[in-house]
Design a protein around this motif. Structure first.
Motif, short mmCIF file in Angstrom:
data_model
loop_
_atom_site.label_atom_id
_atom_site.label_comp_id
_atom_site.label_asym_id
_atom_site.label_seq_id
_atom_site.Cartn_x
_atom_site.Cartn_y
_atom_site.Cartn_z
N TYR A 140 0.86 -1.27 -0.05
CA TYR A 140 -0.06 -0.01 0.05
C TYR A 140 0.99 1.29 -0.02
O TYR A 140 0.75 2.39 -0.78
N TYR A 180 2.32 1.47 -3.39
CA TYR A 180 1.41 2.09 -4.47
C TYR A 180 1.12 3.51 -4.20
O TYR A 180 1.30 4.44 -5.38
N THR A 181 0.86 4.07 -3.04
CA THR A 181 1.16 5.44 -2.99
C THR A 181 2.19 6.14 -3.34
O THR A 181 2.09 7.12 -3.81
N VAL A 204 1.96 6.63 -7.17
CA VAL A 204 1.07 7.62 -7.66
C VAL A 204 1.52 8.90 -7.34
O VAL A 204 1.71 9.93 -8.28
N LEU A 205 2.68 9.09 -6.29
CA LEU A 205 3.40 10.42 -6.00
C LEU A 205 4.48 10.49 -7.12
O LEU A 205 4.68 11.52 -7.54
N ALA A 222 2.59 11.67 -10.05
CA ALA A 222 1.96 12.89 -9.95
C ALA A 222 2.77 14.17 -10.01
O ALA A 222 2.81 14.86 -10.71
N VAL A 227 -7.04 4.83 -9.16
CA VAL A 227 -6.86 4.81 -7.77
C VAL A 227 -8.48 5.19 -7.12
O VAL A 227 -8.64 4.44 -6.12
N VAL A 235 -9.41 1.25 -7.13
CA VAL A 235 -8.79 0.56 -6.15
C VAL A 235 -9.27 0.90 -4.84
O VAL A 235 -9.47 -0.15 -3.88
N GLY A 236 -9.47 1.89 -4.35
CA GLY A 236 -9.98 2.38 -3.07
C GLY A 236 -11.24 2.29 -3.10
O GLY A 236 -11.76 1.58 -2.00
N VAL A 254 -8.44 5.93 0.00
CA VAL A 254 -9.56 6.33 -1.05
C VAL A 254 -9.73 7.68 -1.29
O VAL A 254 -10.25 8.10 -2.26
N ALA A 273 -2.17 17.25 -8.29
CA ALA A 273 -1.01 17.26 -9.13
C ALA A 273 -1.60 17.92 -10.40
O ALA A 273 -0.67 18.72 -11.00
#
Lengths: 371, 46
Positions: free
Chosen positions: A175, A178-179, A182-183, A186, A206, A209-210, B17, B27
């Motif tokens: 987890y 994955y975060t 994403v960063l 981003a 995202v 998934v969430g 989430v 971003a």
């Protein structure tokens, strides 16, 4: 018991799974490299190296998203269970794709640097106080380290060596990984890309998934129970070859299976990776874990020879058509005579799919990468 | 899955989430507008 290394036991299902996955990855990379030049922006011409980097990077992100979706999707809908079966190989392939992306990035950006590529990567950009031009590479490095660690420890040797609770906690590091991915995207690709497709795909991924994880986590757990004998439910609610899961206060839930007119109760935790046995089925007279096909006998909770895993068993009692459970576990492997079902009137139970399929070969080498 | 792990999963994903879409949308919101690099100037040969 000491941990012993056992090589990966290939079978036809695993081979098909891996071939399909490899073909899908190859197809994605091919289509991406073919389509990418058509969408390049006039101010950001796309060379072959950058396209390859983006192809492998986006592929790794999508694979990681799929890996994280498989667990909750299978919990919400059993039709996704086949994808869960070999998720460990899915994770290892994702790590390989991510490493290819990282290698392409090192090659492209630091080929002509007088410094070592790794030194150049870590010292080339130190603008940590800026949002534009933030060294997004650090997030990618962290995510890559997590993926490599999880892939390296995904074999059952590590599961046994570390014990399931520690191994599971370690693999929850996905987890954070994955975060971090994403960063990485981003602060990296999203800042330079002029194509809105990337932002749209990222957002959808995202959210998917969430939402799946939150939805799976909200699934009701079951009726409230009271010690010493507790009401487990109505016998008619247990389908032939299936189980109900009974929560026990301050303890792990218990799975009560029905098979050929008898009831048996074992812990809901598979001895392999703590998989939810109550969501599995009885196949060839054995409880079969939905995650990796580990099997246990109904009466004593022991895996059939030559396997040695054992489950805690529980005593059951029938009051009319109400099933009562003694929530105090017996030592793993204790024989408890299956409780015969004596029903008054017609049995409304619908037959389940047990015993109709072939034997599920226990997947004794498979771990899982991720949740 | 053990109770502790299941509870941890639930809490982590309740945070993620919200957090993950916020990162992506944030971003997009802060990215600079306009071209980042000047187009390559190609001079015709003399």
């Amino acid at each position: 018991m000491s941990a012993r290394y056992v090589p990966v036991g290939w079978n036809a299902s695993k081979l098909v799974y891996d071939v399909v996955l490899l073909a899908a990855i190859g197809l994605y990379i091919g289509v991406f490299l073919w389509l990418a030049p058509r969408f390049q922006h006039v101010t950001l011409p796309l060379d072959d190296y950058s396209a390859r980097m983006a192809a492998f990077g986006s592929c790794a992100f999508l694979l990681l998203t799929m890996i994280l979706c498989i667990g909750p999707a299978a919990r919400l809908d059993r039709r996704f269970l086949p994808l869960l079966y070999n998720r460990r190989h899915f994770g290892v392939m994702t790590t390989a794709v991510a490493l290819t992306h990282a290698n392409a990035a090192l090659d492209w950006y630091f080929s002509y640097s007088p410094l070592d590529p790794f030194v150049a990567l870590l010292s080339g950009n130190t603008s940590f106080s800026r949002t534009h031009g933030f060294p997004f590479e650090v997030f990618g490095i962290f995510a890559l380290l997590v993926l490599v660690l999880l892939a390296a420890t995904s074999h059952d040797f590590w599961l046994k060596f570390l014990t399931p609770p520690v191994w599971k906690a370690l693999h929850m590091g996905l987890y954070a990984g994955y975060t971090s991915v994403v960063l990485h995207v981003a602060f990296g690709a999203l800042q330079t890309s002029r194509n809105p497709l990337l932002a749209v795909v990222m957002t959808l991924c995202v959210l998917l998934v969430g939402t799946l994880h939150v939805a799976a986590g909200r699934r009701p757990d079951d009726p409230v129970v009271q010690p010493p004998w507790v009401v487990a439910g109505n016998v008619a609610s247990i389908l032939e070859g299936r189980a109900i899961v009974v929560p026990v206060p301050n303890a792990e839930p218990v799975a009560i299976f029905r098979h050929e007119g008898h009831l048996s109760a074992v812990t809901n935790l598979c001895a392999h990776q703590n998989g939810p046995l109550g969501e599995g089925a009885v196949v060839d007279g054995c409880i079969t874990c939905p995650w990796h096909g580990f099997q246990y006998r109904l009466a004593d909770g022991c895996a059939p020879p030559p396997y040695t895993e054992k489950l805690a068993t529980f005593r059951l009692r029938l009051e009319g058509d109400t099933v009562l459970l003694d929530p105090n576990p017996n030592p793993p492997g204790t024989y408890i005579e299956p409780l015969p079902i004596v029903m008054v009137g017609p049995d409304p139970t619908i037959s389940g799919p047990s015993d109709k399929g072939g034997r599920v070969k226990p997947d004794h080498d498979a771990g899982e990468s991720g949740a | 899955m053990r109770l502790g792990h299941r509870r941890a999963h639930r809490w982590i994903w309740r945070v993620l989430v919200v957090l993950l879409p916020a990162i992506v949308l944030g971003a997009v919101a802060i990215r600079p507008s306009g071209p980042l690099e000047a187009p390559a100037i190609r001079l015709s040969p003399p």
